[in-house]
Scaffold this active site. Structure first.
Site, PDB file in Angstrom:
ATOM      1  N   GLN A   1       0.812  -1.212   0.000  1.00  0.00           N
ATOM      2  CA  GLN A   1       0.000   0.000   0.000  1.00  0.00           C
ATOM      3  C   GLN A   1       0.844   1.260   0.000  1.00  0.00           C
ATOM      4  OE1 GLN A   1      -3.427  -0.194  -0.480  1.00  0.00           O
ATOM      5  NE2 GLN A   1      -2.641  -2.258  -0.884  1.00  0.00           N
TER       6      GLN A   1
ATOM      7  N   GLU B   1      -8.713   4.256   6.163  1.00  0.00           N
ATOM      8  CA  GLU B   1      -9.452   3.848   4.963  1.00  0.00           C
ATOM      9  C   GLU B   1      -9.549   2.326   4.864  1.00  0.00           C
ATOM     10  OE1 GLU B   1      -9.067   4.219   0.090  1.00  0.00           O
ATOM     11  OE2 GLU B   1      -7.315   4.537   1.375  1.00  0.00           O
TER      12      GLU B   1
ATOM     13  N   HIS C   1       1.556   3.103  -3.286  1.00  0.00           N
ATOM     14  CA  HIS C   1       0.565   3.911  -4.007  1.00  0.00           C
ATOM     15  C   HIS C   1       1.071   5.320  -4.277  1.00  0.00           C
ATOM     16  CE1 HIS C   1      -3.159   1.666  -4.596  1.00  0.00           C
ATOM     17  NE2 HIS C   1      -2.930   1.050  -3.455  1.00  0.00           N
TER      18      HIS C   1
ATOM     19  N   HIS D   1     -43.680  36.519   7.836  1.00  0.00           N
ATOM     20  CA  HIS D   1     -44.076  35.130   8.044  1.00  0.00           C
ATOM     21  C   HIS D   1     -45.369  35.074   8.856  1.00  0.00           C
ATOM     22  CE1 HIS D   1     -39.979  34.304   6.782  1.00  0.00           C
ATOM     23  NE2 HIS D   1     -40.149  32.992   6.892  1.00  0.00           N
TER      24      HIS D   1
ATOM     25  N   ASP E   1      -7.978  -3.990  -3.898  1.00  0.00           N
ATOM     26  CA  ASP E   1      -7.598  -3.086  -4.982  1.00  0.00           C
ATOM     27  C   ASP E   1      -7.878  -3.680  -6.355  1.00  0.00           C
ATOM     28  OD1 ASP E   1      -6.675  -1.182  -3.207  1.00  0.00           O
ATOM     29  OD2 ASP E   1      -4.595  -1.862  -3.291  1.00  0.00           O
TER      30      ASP E   1
END
Length: 240
Positions: A64, A134, A67, A228, A168
Site C-alpha cells: 500500500q 481507509e 501507491h 411570516h 484493490d
C-alpha cells in the site's frame, strides 16, 4: 463534464476514485456540481496480535505504501516481537531491486510509516478506531472480533488470507472510501449517493390551515419575522 459541451450535456454529479489532481478538481467544482466525497491519499492500517506473521504484515504494508509518497502505512500490535520483526523485514523488502515502486514506497514509509505497540487487545481496537483508517487489515487470533469492536473504518480485511491488494484488484471492494479520519462520521460511496429525496406538503383541511396559521404567527413574531406571521394570519382569518 461539469460544464458540458455542444455535444454533451452538463453533468450534475461526479463520482469515482482518483489521485490528488482528481481530488483538487472535485474541490474546485464543489457547488457547481455534486460530488461523492473528498478523499485523500490511500491509507493502510494493520491490527495484529502475537499470532500475526511479520513477513505478511510487512509485505502488505509495503504494497500500500507503493501507491504514492504520501501514503500512511501503520501497524498497531500487542506484540513487540511482531513490531520489531516487521520493521526489519520492511527495510529488507524496500532494498529489493525487483519492486516497481521501491523509491515511492520508501519515501512513504520513511515519512508516514508507523509501528505502535499497545498492551491489550482493548487498546488495539480503541486505537484502531481512533485512526479511522481507509483500509484496515486484522491479523489477530479472532479477526471477526473487529466487526463488534470497531466502527470507524472504510473497509475491513479480516485475517491474513485477505490482503488489501485483493480489494484493490480482484474482490470488488468499494474504491471510494474515507480517509483522514472522516470514517468517524460518515461512510464511503454507496447507492444512496446516486439518489435524492423530494418532498411535498399539502394541508387539505381549511380548519387545520387556520389553526396552523395562528400557530405560525405566534412562532414567527418572537423571531421578528413579521411577514411570516402575516402569511399565517391570513390563513387564520380566512378559516377560523
Amino acid at each position: 463534464m461539469p460544464v458540458g459541451t455542444e455535444a454533451i450535456r452538463k453533468v450534475d454529479f461526479l463520482a469515482g476514485t482518483g489521485n490528488r489532481f482528481v481530488a483538487e478538481g472535485k474541490r474546485q467544482l464543489f457547488g457547481e456540481v455534486g460530488i461523492d466525497l473528498f478523499a485523500g491519499p490511500t491509507e493502510s492500517l494493520v491490527l495484529a496480535d502475537e499470532t500475526a506473521d511479520p513477513f505478511t504484515v510487512a509485505t502488505d504494508l509495503i504494497s500500500q505504501a507503493g501507491h504514492g509518497p504520501d501514503t500512511p502505512a501503520v501497524l498497531i500490535t500487542t506484540c513487540p516481537k511482531v513490531g520489531r520483526e516487521t520493521i526489519e523485514i520492511v527495510n529488507k523488502l524496500l532494498s529489493a531491486t525487483d519492486l516497481s515502486t521501491p523509491d515511492v514506497a520508501k519515501v512513504s514509509w520513511d515519512a508516514f510509516g508507523e509501528v505502535i505497540i499497545v498492551d491489550t487487545l482493548k487498546e488495539l481496537w480503541e486505537l484502531g478506531d481512533h485512526y479511522a483508517s481507509e483500509q484496515v487489515q486484522v491479523f489477530t487470533k479472532d479477526p471477526r472480533d473487529a466487526l463488534d469492536k470497531m466502527s470507524n473504518y472504510g473497509a475491513l480485511f479480516l485475517g491474513e488470507n485477505t490482503c488489501v491488494s485483493y480489494g484493490d484488484k480482484v474482490i470488488g471492494k468499494n474504491h471510494v472510501l474515507l480517509t483522514r479520519t472522516t470514517a468517524r462520521y460518515t461512510g464511503g460511496l454507496w447507492v444512496g449517493k446516486y439518489l435524492k429525496t423530494c418532498t411535498y406538503q399539502e394541508v387539505t383541511s381549511p380548519e387545520s390551515s387556520g389553526k396552523l396559521g395562528r400557530l405560525c404567527g405566534r412562532a414567527a413574531r418572537p423571531e421578528r419575522f413579521e411577514a411570516h406571521a402575516r402569511s399565517g394570519d391570513l390563513q387564520a382569518n380566512r378559516h377560523m
